[in-house]
Design a protein around this motif. Structure first.
Motif, PDB file in Angstrom:
ATOM      1  N   THR A  93       4.931   4.820  -5.551  1.00  0.00           N
ATOM      2  CA  THR A  93       3.684   4.670  -6.614  1.00  0.00           C
ATOM      3  C   THR A  93       3.023   6.039  -6.380  1.00  0.00           C
ATOM      4  O   THR A  93       3.225   7.227  -5.188  1.00  0.00           O
ATOM      5  CB  THR A  93       2.700   3.740  -5.774  1.00  0.00           C
ATOM      6  OG1 THR A  93       2.388   4.053  -4.424  1.00  0.00           O
ATOM      7  CG2 THR A  93       3.154   2.358  -6.256  1.00  0.00           C
ATOM      8  N   PRO A  94       2.260   6.823  -7.111  1.00  0.00           N
ATOM      9  CA  PRO A  94       1.688   7.992  -7.080  1.00  0.00           C
ATOM     10  C   PRO A  94       0.623   8.191  -5.933  1.00  0.00           C
ATOM     11  O   PRO A  94      -0.061   6.889  -5.757  1.00  0.00           O
ATOM     12  CB  PRO A  94       1.210   8.329  -8.550  1.00  0.00           C
ATOM     13  CG  PRO A  94       0.834   7.041  -9.105  1.00  0.00           C
ATOM     14  CD  PRO A  94       1.851   6.273  -8.560  1.00  0.00           C
ATOM     15  N   PRO A  95       0.360   9.406  -5.416  1.00  0.00           N
ATOM     16  CA  PRO A  95      -0.682   9.293  -4.502  1.00  0.00           C
ATOM     17  C   PRO A  95      -1.928   8.930  -4.630  1.00  0.00           C
ATOM     18  O   PRO A  95      -2.684   8.727  -3.565  1.00  0.00           O
ATOM     19  CB  PRO A  95      -0.494  10.861  -4.136  1.00  0.00           C
ATOM     20  CG  PRO A  95       0.763  11.427  -4.493  1.00  0.00           C
ATOM     21  CD  PRO A  95       1.107  10.755  -5.637  1.00  0.00           C
ATOM     22  N   ASP A  96      -2.423   8.819  -5.621  1.00  0.00           N
ATOM     23  CA  ASP A  96      -3.615   8.729  -6.130  1.00  0.00           C
ATOM     24  C   ASP A  96      -3.940   7.141  -6.002  1.00  0.00           C
ATOM     25  O   ASP A  96      -5.188   6.528  -6.025  1.00  0.00           O
ATOM     26  CB  ASP A  96      -4.327   9.052  -7.333  1.00  0.00           C
ATOM     27  CG  ASP A  96      -3.435   8.588  -8.452  1.00  0.00           C
ATOM     28  OD1 ASP A  96      -2.236   8.127  -8.536  1.00  0.00           O
ATOM     29  OD2 ASP A  96      -3.747   8.596  -9.721  1.00  0.00           O
ATOM     30  N   ARG A  97      -2.824   6.087  -5.846  1.00  0.00           N
ATOM     31  CA  ARG A  97      -3.054   4.754  -5.461  1.00  0.00           C
ATOM     32  C   ARG A  97      -2.432   4.535  -4.046  1.00  0.00           C
ATOM     33  O   ARG A  97      -2.557   3.188  -4.069  1.00  0.00           O
ATOM     34  CB  ARG A  97      -1.988   4.329  -6.730  1.00  0.00           C
ATOM     35  CG  ARG A  97      -2.369   4.530  -8.027  1.00  0.00           C
ATOM     36  CD  ARG A  97      -1.656   3.877  -9.018  1.00  0.00           C
ATOM     37  NE  ARG A  97      -1.305   2.446  -8.838  1.00  0.00           N
ATOM     38  CZ  ARG A  97      -0.126   1.671  -9.326  1.00  0.00           C
ATOM     39  NH1 ARG A  97       0.728   2.469 -10.249  1.00  0.00           N
ATOM     40  NH2 ARG A  97       0.050   0.769  -9.047  1.00  0.00           N
ATOM     41  N   TRP A  98      -2.339   5.384  -3.268  1.00  0.00           N
ATOM     42  CA  TRP A  98      -2.090   5.079  -1.827  1.00  0.00           C
ATOM     43  C   TRP A  98      -3.522   4.705  -1.129  1.00  0.00           C
ATOM     44  O   TRP A  98      -4.349   5.363  -1.211  1.00  0.00           O
ATOM     45  CB  TRP A  98      -1.597   6.318  -1.004  1.00  0.00           C
ATOM     46  CG  TRP A  98      -0.128   6.635  -1.413  1.00  0.00           C
ATOM     47  CD1 TRP A  98       0.524   5.997  -2.556  1.00  0.00           C
ATOM     48  CD2 TRP A  98       0.365   7.782  -1.152  1.00  0.00           C
ATOM     49  NE1 TRP A  98       1.737   6.852  -2.712  1.00  0.00           N
ATOM     50  CE2 TRP A  98       1.752   7.894  -2.202  1.00  0.00           C
ATOM     51  CE3 TRP A  98       0.274   8.953  -0.572  1.00  0.00           C
ATOM     52  CZ2 TRP A  98       2.690   8.937  -1.881  1.00  0.00           C
ATOM     53  CZ3 TRP A  98       1.266   9.596  -0.349  1.00  0.00           C
ATOM     54  CH2 TRP A  98       2.430   9.871  -1.102  1.00  0.00           C
TER      55      TRP A  98
END
Length: 149
Positions: free
Chosen positions: A15-20
């Motif tokens: 997943t992209p870092p903005d969804r971590w």
């Protein structure tokens, strides 16, 4: 979180870092889902932090080996590249030099010798060859880089 934590997490996350979030972001292939345990080391659980560090070290070793291979290749071919660049420069000088630097020679009516030189210099074949030489020289300059002669 530090940039190193983000780099390690990116080694095992999909997943992209903005969804971590606050849980481990590592992707578990067998479950086809994120790990989901509480993150203890940046964005990862202890197990996946170890996996990410191992992948990071392996990737760094691979990059170092590629860098050494490129340096060796460059060192082996540098004399040939420099010699070819010198040959290209000599040919370019020959193909692009004016017949004379005397401006009065080319002014006015001109001479047959001057017209013949201009026809030869701006012929399709000569222009094509000069273009190819310039392109090859540009490629050589990129390969040679910051070489100090």
């Amino acid at each position: 979180m530090s940039s190193q934590d983000r780099a390690l997490a990116s080694m095992v996350a999909l997943t992209p870092p903005d969804r971590w979030g606050k849980q481990c972001v590592a992707w578990v292939e067998s479950r086809d889902a994120e790990c989901g345990k509480d993150a203890k080391d940046g964005f990862l659980c202890a197990r996946h932090a170890t996996v990410a560090k191992n992948r990071w070290e392996k990737q760094q070793a691979k990059r170092q080996a590629q860098k050494q291979k490129r340096a060796q290749h460059r060192a082996e071919h540098m004399p040939d590249w420099l010699a070819e660049r010198d040959r290209i420069d000599a040919e370019l000088a020959k193909r692009t030099q004016p017949l004379t630097t005397d401006r009065a020679f080319s002014g006015g009516v001109g001479t047959g010798q001057h017209r013949k030189h201009l026809r030869r210099q701006f012929s399709d074949a000569n222009v094509e060859r000069v273009g190819a030489l310039l392109q090859r020289r540009q490629t050589l300059e990129a390969m040679i880089g910051d070489h100090d002669e």
